[in-house]
Design a protein around this motif. Sequence first.
Motif, PDB file in Angstrom:
ATOM      1  N   ARG A 144      13.308  13.667  66.411  1.00  0.00           N
ATOM      2  CA  ARG A 144      14.621  13.748  67.079  1.00  0.00           C
ATOM      3  C   ARG A 144      14.561  13.580  68.588  1.00  0.00           C
ATOM      4  O   ARG A 144      15.531  13.144  69.196  1.00  0.00           O
ATOM      5  CB  ARG A 144      15.329  15.044  66.675  1.00  0.00           C
ATOM      6  N   ASP A 162      16.957  14.409  71.529  1.00  0.00           N
ATOM      7  CA  ASP A 162      17.473  15.716  71.123  1.00  0.00           C
ATOM      8  C   ASP A 162      16.440  16.804  71.444  1.00  0.00           C
ATOM      9  O   ASP A 162      15.750  17.313  70.557  1.00  0.00           O
ATOM     10  CB  ASP A 162      17.793  15.694  69.625  1.00  0.00           C
ATOM     11  N   LYS A 204      21.608  24.691  71.259  1.00  0.00           N
ATOM     12  CA  LYS A 204      21.473  25.355  69.951  1.00  0.00           C
ATOM     13  C   LYS A 204      20.145  25.043  69.271  1.00  0.00           C
ATOM     14  O   LYS A 204      20.081  24.783  68.068  1.00  0.00           O
ATOM     15  CB  LYS A 204      22.629  24.964  69.021  1.00  0.00           C
ATOM     16  N   LEU A 205      19.101  25.028  70.082  1.00  0.00           N
ATOM     17  CA  LEU A 205      17.754  24.779  69.566  1.00  0.00           C
ATOM     18  C   LEU A 205      16.992  26.099  69.539  1.00  0.00           C
ATOM     19  O   LEU A 205      16.833  26.754  70.573  1.00  0.00           O
ATOM     20  CB  LEU A 205      17.022  23.769  70.478  1.00  0.00           C
ATOM     21  N   ARG A 232      14.213  18.937  68.475  1.00  0.00           N
ATOM     22  CA  ARG A 232      14.730  19.521  67.233  1.00  0.00           C
ATOM     23  C   ARG A 232      13.904  19.116  66.011  1.00  0.00           C
ATOM     24  O   ARG A 232      14.305  19.351  64.884  1.00  0.00           O
ATOM     25  CB  ARG A 232      16.209  19.177  67.043  1.00  0.00           C
ATOM     26  N   PHE A 251      22.221  18.275  62.656  1.00  0.00           N
ATOM     27  CA  PHE A 251      20.955  19.019  62.738  1.00  0.00           C
ATOM     28  C   PHE A 251      20.291  19.064  61.361  1.00  0.00           C
ATOM     29  O   PHE A 251      20.956  19.368  60.363  1.00  0.00           O
ATOM     30  CB  PHE A 251      21.192  20.482  63.155  1.00  0.00           C
TER      31      PHE A 251
END
Length: 279
Positions: free
Chosen positions: A22, A28, A59-60, A94, A103
């Motif tokens: 990613r 990402d 939001k990782l 990610r 995701f």
Amino acid sequence: PVVLSQSKFIHRDNLSYPFEERGLQFGDGVYEVIRVYRGTYHLLKEHVDRLFRSAEAIKLALPFTNEQLIASLLELLKRNDMKTDGKVYLQATRGSAPRDHVFPKGVVANVYAYVQNLDRNLVNLQQGVSVLTHEDIRWEYCFIKSLNLLPNVLAKQTAKEKNCYEAILHKDGKVTECSSSNVYLVKDGTIYTHPTTKQILHGCVRMAVERFAKDLDIPFVEEAFMLDDIQDADELFLTSTTSEVLPIITVDGETIRDGKPGSITRRLQKAYEMDANIS
Ligand code: PMP
């Protein structure tokens, strides 16, 4: 050389990723660059804290705690018997999964870190550098140290092609920062720089400079300046992990004052060296 990969130490030749990754396919992920002087980290806590803030903002979930990462990064220097000046690059993405914007489920972050030698650029620090101005075409979340650096890359390349060290970025004439550093204007003994909003990266050296200014009783005002203010500036300088506190002596070919680094810039450079234990 040994690299940190998924909380383990491996030889750098053994680090490999699937092509469906990613970071590679979406950018990402987030990253950090941490300075090392004579085998010791500078501003390590600040960088690790910012990595966690960046990761949270996208939001990782990072597969380690702040304390565990610090321990691993210290171990990385030990395993490489690092005694010189250098920098550590760390990135967290990610993870590896079939390409899909959404995701992936149950996939852990890919994290690696490696150390490189880096000598201080004493000529630049002493003489100062030339920069140009460039429109800031980046997105709205510049406080995230994201892997998506294309606008920064394009601005820096434009600077390079004009024999400039950096590009000062502006939005409709309002100066935000540079392509890979923060920027400051000094006027009548006061330092001005863009506030730590979403429009700039909250630099670790910027945090240190704010602290130095306080210690030295130099007013530090978090107020953006305009391109038009530059011609009347007393001093201009930029900061970053790799550039330190670097005087700017020309902007778009026009010299600032007499073209020599100013006295407040010099005092901050000295404070930086004391802070990093390199004076
Ligand atoms: N702004 C941008 C866009 C950067 O890439 C950097 C360098 N990481 C900085 C500012 C300076 O940050 P720091 O002092 O943490 O190196």
